[in-house]
Each structure stands twice: as C-alpha cells, then as structure tokens.
Enzyme design. Structure first.
Site, mmCIF file in Angstrom:
data_model
loop_
_atom_site.group_PDB
_atom_site.id
_atom_site.type_symbol
_atom_site.label_atom_id
_atom_site.label_comp_id
_atom_site.label_asym_id
_atom_site.label_seq_id
_atom_site.Cartn_x
_atom_site.Cartn_y
_atom_site.Cartn_z
ATOM 1 N N ARG A 148 -6.804 -3.071 7.950
ATOM 2 C CA ARG A 148 -7.467 -4.633 8.380
ATOM 3 C C ARG A 148 -6.864 -5.301 8.931
ATOM 4 N NH1 ARG A 148 -6.496 -5.903 2.600
ATOM 5 N NH2 ARG A 148 -6.733 -4.614 1.613
ATOM 6 N N THR A 176 4.166 2.421 5.725
ATOM 7 C CA THR A 176 2.314 1.990 5.998
ATOM 8 C C THR A 176 1.665 2.899 6.526
ATOM 9 O OG1 THR A 176 0.849 0.019 6.841
ATOM 10 C CG2 THR A 176 3.539 0.004 7.583
ATOM 11 N N GLY A 235 0.972 -1.146 -0.119
ATOM 12 C CA GLY A 235 0.503 0.153 0.074
ATOM 13 C C GLY A 235 0.600 1.572 0.231
ATOM 14 N N ASP A 264 -0.210 1.772 8.458
ATOM 15 C CA ASP A 264 -1.081 1.015 9.859
ATOM 16 C C ASP A 264 -0.122 0.869 10.598
ATOM 17 O OD1 ASP A 264 -2.905 0.405 8.026
ATOM 18 O OD2 ASP A 264 -1.908 -1.207 7.788
ATOM 19 N N ASP A 297 2.018 -1.245 11.952
ATOM 20 C CA ASP A 297 1.986 -2.485 12.175
ATOM 21 C C ASP A 297 3.306 -2.953 11.524
ATOM 22 O OD1 ASP A 297 1.577 -2.084 9.530
ATOM 23 O OD2 ASP A 297 0.052 -4.166 9.718
ATOM 24 N N ASP A 349 5.792 -5.111 5.964
ATOM 25 C CA ASP A 349 7.035 -6.312 6.752
ATOM 26 C C ASP A 349 6.086 -7.448 5.055
ATOM 27 O OD1 ASP A 349 6.960 -6.614 8.834
ATOM 28 O OD2 ASP A 349 5.033 -7.231 10.092
ATOM 29 N N ARG A 389 0.895 -4.936 -5.496
ATOM 30 C CA ARG A 389 0.532 -6.539 -4.888
ATOM 31 C C ARG A 389 1.356 -7.020 -6.029
ATOM 32 N NH1 ARG A 389 -3.062 -3.435 -2.257
ATOM 33 N NH2 ARG A 389 -2.283 -2.565 0.153
HETATM 34 P P1 ADP Z 1 3.205 -5.157 2.675
HETATM 35 O O1 ADP Z 1 4.992 -4.423 2.439
HETATM 36 O O2 ADP Z 1 2.748 -3.230 3.422
HETATM 37 O O3 ADP Z 1 3.501 -5.859 4.114
HETATM 38 P P2 ADP Z 1 2.336 -6.713 1.533
HETATM 39 O O4 ADP Z 1 1.865 -8.020 2.391
HETATM 40 O O5 ADP Z 1 0.620 -6.386 0.431
HETATM 41 O O6 ADP Z 1 2.440 -5.070 1.537
HETATM 42 O O7 ADP Z 1 3.109 -7.527 0.832
HETATM 43 C C1 ADP Z 1 3.616 -6.369 -0.738
HETATM 44 C C2 ADP Z 1 4.406 -7.175 -1.892
HETATM 45 O O8 ADP Z 1 5.642 -8.065 -1.409
HETATM 46 C C3 ADP Z 1 3.382 -8.312 -2.010
HETATM 47 O O9 ADP Z 1 2.869 -8.112 -3.066
HETATM 48 C C4 ADP Z 1 4.609 -9.915 -2.339
HETATM 49 O O10 ADP Z 1 5.372 -9.531 -4.193
HETATM 50 C C5 ADP Z 1 5.464 -9.509 -1.550
HETATM 51 N N1 ADP Z 1 5.371 -10.557 -0.414
HETATM 52 C C6 ADP Z 1 5.016 -10.535 0.370
HETATM 53 N N2 ADP Z 1 4.865 -11.460 1.408
HETATM 54 C C7 ADP Z 1 5.881 -12.220 0.364
HETATM 55 C C8 ADP Z 1 6.775 -13.342 0.561
HETATM 56 N N3 ADP Z 1 6.517 -14.264 1.810
HETATM 57 N N4 ADP Z 1 7.855 -13.939 -0.066
HETATM 58 C C9 ADP Z 1 8.407 -13.145 -1.226
HETATM 59 N N5 ADP Z 1 7.514 -12.162 -1.781
HETATM 60 C C10 ADP Z 1 6.736 -10.900 -0.908
HETATM 61 O O1 F6P Z 2 -1.763 -1.934 4.096
HETATM 62 C C1 F6P Z 2 -2.507 0.169 4.543
HETATM 63 C C2 F6P Z 2 -3.543 0.010 3.986
HETATM 64 O O2 F6P Z 2 -4.052 1.143 3.936
HETATM 65 C C3 F6P Z 2 -4.545 -1.133 5.582
HETATM 66 O O3 F6P Z 2 -4.629 -0.023 6.089
HETATM 67 C C4 F6P Z 2 -5.811 -1.317 4.399
HETATM 68 O O4 F6P Z 2 -6.375 -2.357 5.105
HETATM 69 C C5 F6P Z 2 -5.384 -1.939 3.059
HETATM 70 O O5 F6P Z 2 -3.927 -1.215 3.062
HETATM 71 C C6 F6P Z 2 -6.704 -0.925 2.047
HETATM 72 O O6 F6P Z 2 -5.711 -1.609 0.501
HETATM 73 P P1 F6P Z 2 -6.484 -1.653 -0.377
HETATM 74 O O7 F6P Z 2 -5.258 -0.593 -1.339
HETATM 75 O O8 F6P Z 2 -6.417 -2.749 -1.412
HETATM 76 O O9 F6P Z 2 -7.640 -0.933 -0.170
#
Ligand code: ADP
Ligand code: F6P
Length: 325
Positions: free
Chosen positions: A176, A130, A16, A132, A134, A108, A77
């Site tokens: 979320r 982020t 995000g 969040d 978190d 993360d 993503r």
């Molecule tokens: P955030 O980075 O905010 O936690 P996401 O969980 O959506 O957001 O992760 C962002 C992107 O990082 C994912 O769409 C994916 O491409 C990559 N990613 C997430 N988890 C993994 C993982 N376990 N191994 C490799 N790439 C990952």
């Molecule tokens: O991680 C940031 C965040 O805005 C969360 O608070 C929320 O749950 C999620 O992303 C929403 O993501 P999307 O862009 O898919 O609506």
C-alpha cells in the site's frame, strides 16, 4: 526504569502476518527455554495483550511450526494501543503476568507500540516482520522473500497466457505504501513497467505510447507490475485497452502473497533474529530492534530505528527500466 532481570519472556506478532513469523516465535520460545526462562505467548497482537489472551508456551507448542505460513499466535491491529491509557494498561498486564521482557514481531507501527511499552517499564525488543520490506533500519524483513517468490511465480504464469494471446497484463502486487515487492517482481519477471506508490504521478499516456511502440517492434506481450498503493488495476486495464487496441487484462494477486510455507531464507533469518532478540533482553537491553545490514545481524535503539528513512533505490529502478528494452 525497567527492571533488567529477565525471568519471563513474552512474544507476540502484530500488524500484517508474514511467512516466517512462526520460525521467529519458535526461536524465541526455544532460546528462552534453553536459557532457563519461562515463556508466555500473547495471542492476537496488542489487542490480545489488552484482552489478556496470554498462554504459557513449551518447546512442544512450537513443534512442527517452522514450515507453516501465517502466525500460530495470530495477529491483529489495535487502535487502543495507540492511546496512552491503552499503553499503560498493556504495560500493567505485562507486569501482572510477570512478563519482564517482550519480543514484538511486526513492522514500524508495532515497534512504536514496543517503544511505548519500554517507556512504561517493560523491556522490549522488536523483530522486523512484514512482506513489504519497508523498515528503514534493515535490509531484510521476515516474509518478503517468500512473498516476492510467490508473486514472481504467479506473474510467470500470467505471462504465459499473456504471450499466447498477445495481451497486455496488469498484475497488482501488495504494497500500500511501499514498492519493493513491485520493484523486485518487475526485475525478476522482466516487466515492461513498474508502478510504485512512491511514484504516484506516473504517466499513463507514456505507457500507452510505449505499448504501441513495443507492438511495432514485435513484442508479444506487455507486462505492467502495479503496486496496491496505486491500485485501480481493473479500470486501468479498460483505459489501456481502449487507448491502445491491445487486449488488456488485470490480475490482482492479493493475500496469497501473505501466506504459504516460508522460504529457506525466511526460516533461517527469522530463527536467528528470534534467538538474538532473547539474547539482547538477557544482556539487559531494551527498546531495541533487530535488523540485518551490510551482511550482519545488528540491533538499533527503537527511537533511532523509527527515525530512519528508506527510499526505493533509484539505480535499481533505472536498471529495471533499462532491461525492459
Ligand atoms: P505494522 O506493525 O506492520 O507497521 P501497523 O502500522 O498496523 O502494522 O501497526 C500494528 C499495530 O501497532 C497497530 O494496530 C497498533 O496497535 C500498534 N501501533 C501502531 N502505531 C502505534 C503507535 N504510534 N503507538 C503505539 N502503538 C502503535
Ligand atoms: O503490510 C503488509 C500488507 O500486506 C501490505 O502490503 C498491504 O497493503 C496490507 O498489508 C494489507 O493489509 P490487510 O491485511 O488489511 O489487507
């Protein structure tokens, strides 16, 4: 093993978007250029890396961006990056473009991607981005300060009309999986109730009883901050209105919390973290993530950072409840 001599640094934003990401990109670009390195920007996160959406970045390419929300590199993503084939392909593309150090701005999930790339020979450093808040290894994440101020101002406005009409207002903020935005707004806006995903088993009957009690005590409105992870605000409003007889409205603030010009704090912290990420790579470090803890900018091994746990501070939540008397 990754080659520790850094000549070219890549930078991407992933997951995000968050206000302040541009300040971090700008700091990465200008710190690296200032130290004689070449900089490549990767568009649209890991998806853009796999699609080879890679551009050269100059100091002028990041002019006039520090005050802008969103991310000039865009974000995405990417499911393919979760697979070993995708990770190997991404590492090979970094090598093809001479990217020997990669700065990943995200949460993360994005750090897990950076961890895999480090395993396949690309030096990586993550920056927490982020709204969040978190990420366990840091007390600060890029975007939270802007998002929480945006939400707070919106809630103040809803509160005005809620008081005029003596209504109950359920205001849904983002998050979320994490309740930090809800908790901070709950305290900053003086809400009567805070519903967070960490406490899924909240008691709606107790809220109804509390609203009735507050009405008797002469309260002119009743504000419930509801995190996206609990959701259901519109139906919740109907149920509460029916049970209490108090007019109840739901407002979902939504993605406006993710946009807008970053606050001073988000610009400054993001700038320092961006510069620090480049310096860490130049010091020969890899598989690291930048954080802010106990008043200091710090860095951790990504494996260690991803293993850390963070919970909503119980004492702060208790204070929020106490102040809602
Ligand atoms: P955030 O980075 O905010 O936690 P996401 O969980 O959506 O957001 O992760 C962002 C992107 O990082 C994912 O769409 C994916 O491409 C990559 N990613 C997430 N988890 C993994 C993982 N376990 N191994 C490799 N790439 C990952
Ligand atoms: O991680 C940031 C965040 O805005 C969360 O608070 C929320 O749950 C999620 O992303 C929403 O993501 P999307 O862009 O898919 O609506």
């Amino acid at each position: 093993m990754a080659d520790k001599v850094i000549r070219t640094i890549g930078v991407l934003t992933s997951g995000g978007d968050a206000p302040g990401m541009n300040a971090a990109i700008r700091a990465v670009v200008r710190t690296a250029l200032g130290k004689g390195l070449k900089v490549r920007g990767i568009r649209k996160g890991y998806q853009g890396l796999l699609n080879e959406e890679i551009i050269d970045l100059s100091a002028r390419d990041v002019s006039d961006t520090i005050q802008r929300g969103g991310t000039i590199l865009q974000t995405a993503r990417c499911e393919e990056m979760r697979t070993e084939e995708g990770q190997q392909k991404a590492a090979a593309i970094c090598k093809k473009y001479g990217i020997d150090g990669l700065v990943v701005i995200g949460g993360d999930g994005s750090f897990a991607g950076a961890q895999k790339l480090a395993h396949f020979g690309v030096n990586t450093v993550g920056i927490p981005g982020t709204i969040d808040l978190d990420i366990a290894c840091t007390e600060y994440t890029i975007g939270f300060d802007t998002a929480v101020n945006t939400a707070m101002e919106a809630i103040d406005k809803v509160r005005d009309t809620s008081t005029s009409h003596e209504r109950c207002s359920i205001i849904e903020v983002m998050g979320r999986d994490a309740g930090y935005l809800a908790l901070w707004c709950g305290i900053a806006n003086g809400a009567e109730r805070i519903l967070m995903p960490e406490e899924h088993d909240y008691d709606e009957a107790a809220i109804v009883a509390d609203i009735q009690e507050c009405r008797k005590r002469g309260k002119k409105n009743y504000i419930i901050i509801n995190a996206e992870g609990i959701g259901d605000s519109i139906n919740m409003a109907k149920r509460i209105e029916e049970a209490t007889g108090m007019e109840t409205r739901a407002t979902i603030i939504g993605h406006m919390q993710r946009g807008g010009s970053p606050t001073c704090k988000d610009r400054v912290y993001a700038s320092i973290m961006g510069a620090m990420a480049v310096d860490l790579l130049l010091q020969g470090k890899s598989n690291r993530v930048v954080g802010y803890k106990h008043g200091q900018y710090v860095d951790f091994d990504i494996d260690e950072a991803l293993g850390m746990k963070k919970a909503i501070p119980e004492y702060q939540y208790e204070i929020a409840k106490q102040l809602a008397l």
